[in-house]
Scaffold this active site. Structure first.
Site, PDB file in Angstrom:
ATOM      1  N   LYS A 302     105.974  77.070 -37.684  1.00  0.00           N
ATOM      2  CA  LYS A 302     106.002  77.953 -36.511  1.00  0.00           C
ATOM      3  C   LYS A 302     106.895  77.291 -35.455  1.00  0.00           C
ATOM      4  O   LYS A 302     106.720  76.114 -35.139  1.00  0.00           O
ATOM      5  CB  LYS A 302     104.557  78.144 -35.993  1.00  0.00           C
ATOM      6  N   GLU A 389      86.863  90.042 -36.033  1.00  0.00           N
ATOM      7  CA  GLU A 389      86.081  90.590 -34.919  1.00  0.00           C
ATOM      8  C   GLU A 389      84.758  91.185 -35.375  1.00  0.00           C
ATOM      9  O   GLU A 389      83.743  91.061 -34.687  1.00  0.00           O
ATOM     10  CB  GLU A 389      86.910  91.636 -34.161  1.00  0.00           C
ATOM     11  N   ARG A 417      87.769  96.730 -33.591  1.00  0.00           N
ATOM     12  CA  ARG A 417      87.555  96.339 -34.987  1.00  0.00           C
ATOM     13  C   ARG A 417      86.069  96.156 -35.329  1.00  0.00           C
ATOM     14  O   ARG A 417      85.717  96.025 -36.491  1.00  0.00           O
ATOM     15  CB  ARG A 417      88.303  95.016 -35.272  1.00  0.00           C
TER      16      ARG A 417
HETATM   17  C1  LIG Z   1      92.746  92.275 -34.828  1.00  0.00           C
HETATM   18  C2  LIG Z   1      93.522  91.287 -34.034  1.00  0.00           C
HETATM   19  N1  LIG Z   1      92.899  90.211 -33.493  1.00  0.00           N
HETATM   20  C3  LIG Z   1      93.591  89.315 -32.773  1.00  0.00           C
HETATM   21  C4  LIG Z   1      94.925  89.471 -32.580  1.00  0.00           C
HETATM   22  C5  LIG Z   1      95.701  88.504 -31.699  1.00  0.00           C
HETATM   23  N2  LIG Z   1      96.662  87.725 -32.492  1.00  0.00           N
HETATM   24  C6  LIG Z   1      97.933  88.105 -32.591  1.00  0.00           C
HETATM   25  S1  LIG Z   1      98.872  87.096 -33.506  1.00  0.00           S
HETATM   26  C7  LIG Z   1      97.556  86.121 -33.813  1.00  0.00           C
HETATM   27  C8  LIG Z   1      97.744  84.923 -34.691  1.00  0.00           C
HETATM   28  C9  LIG Z   1      98.215  85.332 -36.045  1.00  0.00           C
HETATM   29  O1  LIG Z   1      98.410  84.231 -36.838  1.00  0.00           O
HETATM   30  P1  LIG Z   1      99.304  84.395 -38.121  1.00  0.00           P
HETATM   31  O2  LIG Z   1      98.944  85.644 -38.807  1.00  0.00           O
HETATM   32  O3  LIG Z   1      99.169  83.158 -38.901  1.00  0.00           O
HETATM   33  O4  LIG Z   1     100.760  84.564 -37.545  1.00  0.00           O
HETATM   34  P2  LIG Z   1     101.707  83.442 -36.863  1.00  0.00           P
HETATM   35  O5  LIG Z   1     101.694  83.734 -35.410  1.00  0.00           O
HETATM   36  O6  LIG Z   1     101.188  82.106 -37.220  1.00  0.00           O
HETATM   37  O7  LIG Z   1     103.038  83.688 -37.456  1.00  0.00           O
HETATM   38  C10 LIG Z   1      96.415  86.579 -33.174  1.00  0.00           C
HETATM   39  C11 LIG Z   1      95.104  85.920 -33.201  1.00  0.00           C
HETATM   40  C12 LIG Z   1      95.545  90.605 -33.137  1.00  0.00           C
HETATM   41  N3  LIG Z   1      96.820  90.862 -32.938  1.00  0.00           N
HETATM   42  N4  LIG Z   1      94.819  91.471 -33.859  1.00  0.00           N
END
Ligand SMILES: Cc1ncc(C[n+]2csc(CCOP(=O)(O)OP(=O)(O)O)c2C)c(N)n1
Ligand SMILES: CC(=O)[C@@H](O)[C@H](O)COP(=O)(O)O
Ligand SMILES: [Mg+2]
Length: 649
Positions: A302, A389, A417
């Site tokens: 990342k 969630e 959710r």
């Molecule tokens: C249902 C839901 N919960 C929380 C989020 C907030 N959120 C957005 S990106 C993220 C992290 C995602 O991690 P990953 O899938 O590994 O992607 P990366 O940013 O590491 O590329 C979170 C918690 C969301 N978008 N949707």
């Protein structure tokens, strides 16, 4: 790729004479990538990184996640034709490189601004975007559905690819989708983009499992051996045979992982280096030809290619624009007053210090909710359950049964959710879970997937729950006090905005009682939560012209019936104002209770959000557009008082 700041090109005078991003500038769609040379693809990756870094100079945007998928995105567009094939990026916050290579380079500077490109996939922008998304965890389900649809409609030649991050991967929905995919056995490519990060470092047993796969000698020391082995497997031979050969060699050497997926009838391939374009292409070409569902495990970094982001991916998930680098953080609004989120965090920390029954639960939003100090101070009562969630809410219900007082600190939009768990596990059992509903309102540049505009409506219908909203800073703590002293479910909603500082006497908040802030004889504005500042500003502007009272409603459920009676019976106009969709919101609750008591509602006006999805843009801009800014409230008061002709709408 050189993992260094130097990887981002400078802005020398000589450069500026030439095209800044010659490869990107010429792309009308992603077709050209399929025939580009290796060196051009490498140059393209550098151009994309440069665009992303330049963007960050001007505005807050998703940054580290996008830097990390540049090579992956390029390789995908080389090996598939997504004008025909299907591509779903899970969540959608990492879609910037995809936008750049699919013909949106020239509009890219407008991203996340009003009227500009959306920061997420958007089908109205491009045929390359299939769903408008922003919530995590749904990609594999929609991909399984797309494939099933293709098979039933005679499009079996199309490929379907879902790219999902390791943070999103543990979502319950993902396992529901794998369960179905493993049974259907339809062709499907799942790319697991493993960068060891959610927004914060990822948590949970699935994360530990992925760590084990990464530390497998197959990926570390002996990876090249296996790659060499693959070189001898014909690319266009029988894919099953090829996979078996790979597996046989892998198992012989004790190298192969991924048995969790294999047991679910999902072929597992990897892990492989997600920044090596030729290697990615080779593996993608292989999995593309395989039958049945396949998961390709890709390891990325990342923030790759920009050292500060790679070193601090949490800060660089959505960092503030460079030009305002000194600002406290992205959630601190321009007024300079601390945001509601900070008051909420401080109140939670105080309650946890006072009462060891109080626990805090987050679904992967520790950073957004500013909970890091609580994570440090109360490690035993802090629970980050990951992007799960539904589980978070049922887990809180379980804790309640054991006498604890859990606080679920969650964004309004993400609580959607958990709808059935709010129903069955919490309100049906009448358990005292406290929901701290952050981002309840217009969240700004994230747009329709992230605005928290429906929570009053979706919660209000359930018996037993109390819904309140602070109008100013010092109310937050008092509302949390009232919630924790109450033996039933409670939701406290507040927006992504600075909290109004009002010098009020510190009386406890009484369930179901509003607070009159300002007297007035010509009419009343009843503000729910965050709209109190706009209401007070409107009353000030009207001063001398109209003498308008202002009520801080505090409760949408139970609504203060004395307040409903007295405001209507004064015989002057009543205007309710809220940062929520009109249907099912506070104004709607106000009118329902008035009608039930046979009160005359002809002079009641409800100002709220329109019955449509609201675009991305600056919060103040969006509020004004929705008639919720102080100036617009003033206009509605004048009109209601008969000082001006009425609105045509
Ligand atoms: C249902 C839901 N919960 C929380 C989020 C907030 N959120 C957005 S990106 C993220 C992290 C995602 O991690 P990953 O899938 O590994 O992607 P990366 O940013 O590491 O590329 C979170 C918690 C969301 N978008 N949707
Ligand atoms: C992609 C996603 O869902 C989060 O990164 C979100 O954009 C965070 O929003 P805040 O910036 O309001 O915390
Ligand atoms: Mg990740």
């Amino acid at each position: 790729m050189n993992n260094d700041e130097d990887a981002v090109s400078g802005n020398s005078k000589e450069d500026s004479k030439e095209k800044k991003h010659p490869l990107l500038e010429g792309l009308v769609d992603a077709q050209a990538l399929r025939t580009m040379s290796r060196s051009d693809l490498t140059a393209l990756a550098a151009e994309i990184r440069d665009v992303l870094c330049n963007l960050l100079a001007t505005r807050t945007a998703h940054f580290a996640s996008n830097l990390g998928v540049i090579e992956l995105c390029i390789a995908l567009h080389c090996e598939f034709d997504f004008q025909k094939d299907h591509l779903i990026w899970d969540t959608g916050h990492q879609v910037y490189p995809h936008k750049l290579v699919t013909g949106r380079y020239h509009e890219f500077p407008s991203i996340r601004t009003r009227g500009g490109l959306m920061g997420y996939p958007n089908p109205s922008e491009s045929v390359y975007d299939l769903f408008m998304t922003g919530h995590a965890g749904a990609s594999i389900s929609t991909a399984v559905g797309l494939r099933s649809g293709d098979l039933l409609t005679g499009h079996s030649d199309r490929r379907t690819v879902a790219v999902i991050g390791d943070g999103a991967f543990p979502s319950g929905m993902v396992f529901e989708a794998l369960n179905n995919a493993g049974e259907l056995e339809d062709d499907l490519t799942i790319i697991l983009n493993d960068n060891k990060m959610s927004i914060c470092p990822r948590v949970g047993a699935v994360a530990t499992y992925l760590d084990r796969l990464r530390s497998n000698p197959y990926y570390t020391g002996l990876k090249t051996e296996v790659v060499r082995l693959l070189e001898h497997v014909p690319m266009f031979g029988d894919p099953t045979e090829r996979l078996l050969a790979q597996m046989k060699e892998g198992v012989k050497a004790g190298l192969l992982g991924g048995m969790l997926f294999e047991e679910l009838n999902i072929r597992y391939v990897g892990p492989i280096d997600g920044h090596d374009i030729p290697l990615l292409r080779k593996y993608m070409a292989m999995v593309r030809e395989m039958k049945g569902p396949v998961l390709l495990h890709v390891v990325t970094e990342k923030g790759h290619g920009y050292k500060p982001a790679a070193e601090d991916p949490v800060f660089f998930h959505t960092p503030p624009a460079f030009r305002v680098e000194q600002a406290e953080d992205a959630a601190t609004p321009s007024s300079g007053c601390p945001p509601f989120t900070l008051h909420a965090r401080n109140a939670i920390a105080k309650k946890m210090a006072e009462d060891d029954r109080v626990t805090i639960i987050t679904a992967a939003m520790c950073q957004g909710n500013k909970l890091e100090p609580i994570r440090e101070q109360f490690p035993d009562r802090f629970f980050d359950v990951g992007i799960c969630e539904s589980h978070a809410v049922a887990f809180a219900a379980g804790q309640c049964k054991m006498g604890l007082r859990p606080i679920v600190d969650i964004y309004s939009t993400f609580l959607q959710r958990s709808y059935d768990q709010i129903f069955q596990e919490v309100t049906l059992q009448d358990l005292p879970v406290v929901f701290m509903l952050d981002r309840a309102g217009l969240t700004g540049p994230d747009g329709p997937t992230h605005h928290g505009l429906f929570d009053i409506g979706y919660l209000r219908v359930f018996p037993n729950i109390v819904i309140m909203a602070p109008g100013y800073a010092s109310e937050v703590e008092r509302m949390l006090d009232a919630a924790l002293a109450y033996d039933h479910p409670v939701a406290i909603r507040y927006p992504k905005a600075s909290a109004l500082e009002l010098d009020r006497n510190i009386e406890p908040v009484e369930i179901g009682k509003s607070e009159r802030i300002r007297e007035g004889i010509d009419g009343t504005i009843i503000a729910f939560g965050s709209m109190l500042d706009q209401a007070l500003a409107a009353a000030e502007i009207l001063d001398g012209d109209l003498d308008v009272g202002v009520v801080n409603a505090r409760f949408a459920k139970p609504i203060d019936l004395d307040m409903v009676h007295s405001s209507i019976e004064a015989g002057k106009f009543v205007i309710t104002v809220e940062e929520h969709t009109k249907m099912g919101g506070f104004g709607s609750a106000f009118v329902e209770s008035a009608v039930e008591r046979r009160l005359d509602t002809r002079q009641v006006h409800c100002l709220a959000i329109d019955d449509r999805y609201i675009d991305h843009g600056d919060r103040d801009e969006l509020l004004a557009e929705q008639g919720l800014g102080a100036k617009q409230i003033v206009a509605r008061c004048r009109e209601a008082a008969g000082l001006v002709a009425s609105y045509s709408t």
